[in-house]
Design a protein around this motif. Sequence first.
Motif, PDB file in Angstrom:
ATOM      1  N   UNK A  49      10.010  -8.654  -2.228  1.00 18.62           N
ATOM      2  CA  UNK A  49       8.640  -8.312  -1.854  1.00 18.62           C
ATOM      3  C   UNK A  49       7.904  -7.845  -3.110  1.00 18.62           C
ATOM      4  N   UNK A  50       6.630  -8.145  -3.181  1.00 19.49           N
ATOM      5  CA  UNK A  50       5.795  -7.750  -4.314  1.00 19.49           C
ATOM      6  C   UNK A  50       4.752  -6.764  -3.817  1.00 19.49           C
ATOM      7  N   UNK A  51       4.327  -5.862  -4.704  1.00 20.49           N
ATOM      8  CA  UNK A  51       3.251  -4.971  -4.276  1.00 20.49           C
ATOM      9  C   UNK A  51       2.385  -4.528  -5.446  1.00 20.49           C
ATOM     10  N   UNK A  52       1.132  -4.239  -5.100  1.00 16.43           N
ATOM     11  CA  UNK A  52       0.192  -3.546  -5.977  1.00 16.43           C
ATOM     12  C   UNK A  52       0.016  -2.169  -5.343  1.00 16.43           C
ATOM     13  N   UNK A  53       0.016  -1.125  -6.158  1.00 18.85           N
ATOM     14  CA  UNK A  53      -0.225   0.208  -5.600  1.00 18.85           C
ATOM     15  C   UNK A  53      -1.250   0.937  -6.459  1.00 18.85           C
ATOM     16  N   UNK A  54      -2.368   1.273  -5.843  1.00 19.61           N
ATOM     17  CA  UNK A  54      -3.425   2.025  -6.522  1.00 19.61           C
ATOM     18  C   UNK A  54      -3.216   3.499  -6.183  1.00 19.61           C
ATOM     19  N   UNK A  55      -2.828   4.267  -7.173  1.00 18.27           N
ATOM     20  CA  UNK A  55      -2.546   5.693  -6.992  1.00 18.27           C
ATOM     21  C   UNK A  55      -3.852   6.474  -6.879  1.00 18.27           C
ATOM     22  N   UNK A  56      -3.946   7.308  -5.845  1.00 14.55           N
ATOM     23  CA  UNK A  56      -5.081   8.221  -5.695  1.00 14.55           C
ATOM     24  C   UNK A  56      -4.516   9.594  -5.421  1.00 14.55           C
ATOM     25  N   UNK A  57      -4.802  10.523  -6.308  1.00 11.66           N
ATOM     26  CA  UNK A  57      -4.212  11.868  -6.234  1.00 11.66           C
ATOM     27  C   UNK A  57      -4.410  12.524  -4.872  1.00 11.66           C
ATOM     28  N   UNK A  58      -5.605  12.390  -4.290  1.00 11.03           N
ATOM     29  CA  UNK A  58      -5.897  13.093  -3.032  1.00 11.03           C
ATOM     30  C   UNK A  58      -5.031  12.614  -1.856  1.00 11.03           C
ATOM     31  N   UNK A  59      -4.484  11.402  -1.936  1.00 11.42           N
ATOM     32  CA  UNK A  59      -3.655  10.877  -0.855  1.00 11.42           C
ATOM     33  C   UNK A  59      -2.198  10.704  -1.266  1.00 11.42           C
ATOM     34  N   UNK A  60      -1.875  11.012  -2.514  1.00  9.37           N
ATOM     35  CA  UNK A  60      -0.556  10.667  -3.053  1.00  9.37           C
ATOM     36  C   UNK A  60       0.596  11.312  -2.283  1.00  9.37           C
ATOM     37  N   UNK A  61       0.461  12.581  -1.893  1.00  4.25           N
ATOM     38  CA  UNK A  61       1.559  13.245  -1.176  1.00  4.25           C
ATOM     39  C   UNK A  61       1.767  12.596   0.199  1.00  4.25           C
ATOM     40  N   UNK A  62       0.685  12.314   0.901  1.00  7.96           N
ATOM     41  CA  UNK A  62       0.779  11.654   2.210  1.00  7.96           C
ATOM     42  C   UNK A  62       1.411  10.266   2.060  1.00  7.96           C
ATOM     43  N   UNK A  63       0.973   9.521   1.068  1.00  6.95           N
ATOM     44  CA  UNK A  63       1.470   8.157   0.854  1.00  6.95           C
ATOM     45  C   UNK A  63       2.953   8.185   0.487  1.00  6.95           C
ATOM     46  N   UNK A  64       3.332   9.070  -0.446  1.00  5.46           N
ATOM     47  CA  UNK A  64       4.748   9.171  -0.824  1.00  5.46           C
ATOM     48  C   UNK A  64       5.610   9.521   0.390  1.00  5.46           C
ATOM     49  N   UNK A  65       5.160  10.470   1.206  1.00  6.25           N
ATOM     50  CA  UNK A  65       5.917  10.850   2.399  1.00  6.25           C
ATOM     51  C   UNK A  65       6.013   9.696   3.395  1.00  6.25           C
ATOM     52  N   UNK A  66       4.938   8.941   3.530  1.00  7.14           N
ATOM     53  CA  UNK A  66       4.938   7.777   4.427  1.00  7.14           C
ATOM     54  C   UNK A  66       6.007   6.777   3.981  1.00  7.14           C
ATOM     55  N   UNK A  67       6.014   6.446   2.680  1.00 11.63           N
ATOM     56  CA  UNK A  67       6.981   5.467   2.187  1.00 11.63           C
ATOM     57  C   UNK A  67       8.403   6.015   2.188  1.00 11.63           C
ATOM     58  N   UNK A  68       8.575   7.320   1.981  1.00 10.79           N
ATOM     59  CA  UNK A  68       9.900   7.934   2.075  1.00 10.79           C
ATOM     60  C   UNK A  68      10.531   7.657   3.433  1.00 10.79           C
ATOM     61  N   UNK A  69       9.706   7.729   4.474  1.00 18.35           N
ATOM     62  CA  UNK A  69      10.201   7.506   5.833  1.00 18.35           C
ATOM     63  C   UNK A  69      10.646   6.051   6.042  1.00 18.35           C
ATOM     64  N   UNK A  70      10.147   5.146   5.217  1.00 17.59           N
ATOM     65  CA  UNK A  70      10.514   3.726   5.351  1.00 17.59           C
ATOM     66  C   UNK A  70      11.713   3.338   4.486  1.00 17.59           C
ATOM     67  N   UNK A  71      12.179   4.242   3.615  1.00 19.38           N
ATOM     68  CA  UNK A  71      13.259   3.910   2.692  1.00 19.38           C
ATOM     69  C   UNK A  71      14.494   3.393   3.423  1.00 19.38           C
ATOM     70  N   UNK A  72      14.914   4.086   4.492  1.00 18.59           N
ATOM     71  CA  UNK A  72      16.108   3.647   5.221  1.00 18.59           C
ATOM     72  C   UNK A  72      15.904   2.269   5.844  1.00 18.59           C
TER      73      UNK A  72
END
Length: 162
Positions: A49-72
């Motif tokens: 899979x390929x991805x582009x990710x545009x980092x935005x500080x104000x949402x970064x913690x929410x986004x990281x936590x969202x993707x953490x939940x998908x790791x498994x």
Amino acid sequence: GRLKQIIPELKKYKSFVGKREEAEIFVGEKGLRTAYEKMFSNPDKEKVALFFYVYKKEYSEFVDNFYYKLVLFYKKNKVKFKGLASKEWAKSKYAKDTSSFIEPRYVNFPLPGTIDIYRDMILEIAWGPRPIGILIHSKEIAENYRNYFNEVWRMAKKWKLY
């Protein structure tokens, strides 16, 4: 007699079968999780899979936590990723903890958005207070994004912008 005349006509339409083109909208965290599960169900072991990710500080913690939940989910389905991200993302905990299945490159120029490309699907996400994702099922559009990704990937390596 009549059936023999119809069969050649039906064969002409065969090329359209399987060319599913559609788009769906997913809203909120649960909606986006559903979009990812739909995109990566029945994973193709041959492809990445390929991805582009545009980092935005104000949402970064929410986004990281969202993707953490998908790791498994990703690990269970043996999904590997190649990604192009804003250079600021390199400092995030998620970027550091996912090196076993994500090969990132970082750039210091604008990317088109947060976009995943897998098989003939594209998931474009706008992160915000109420995130929204658009899942597009189109071989042609996926191929266009894939070609663009591959070109930027080569430039990111060549120019050492990460």
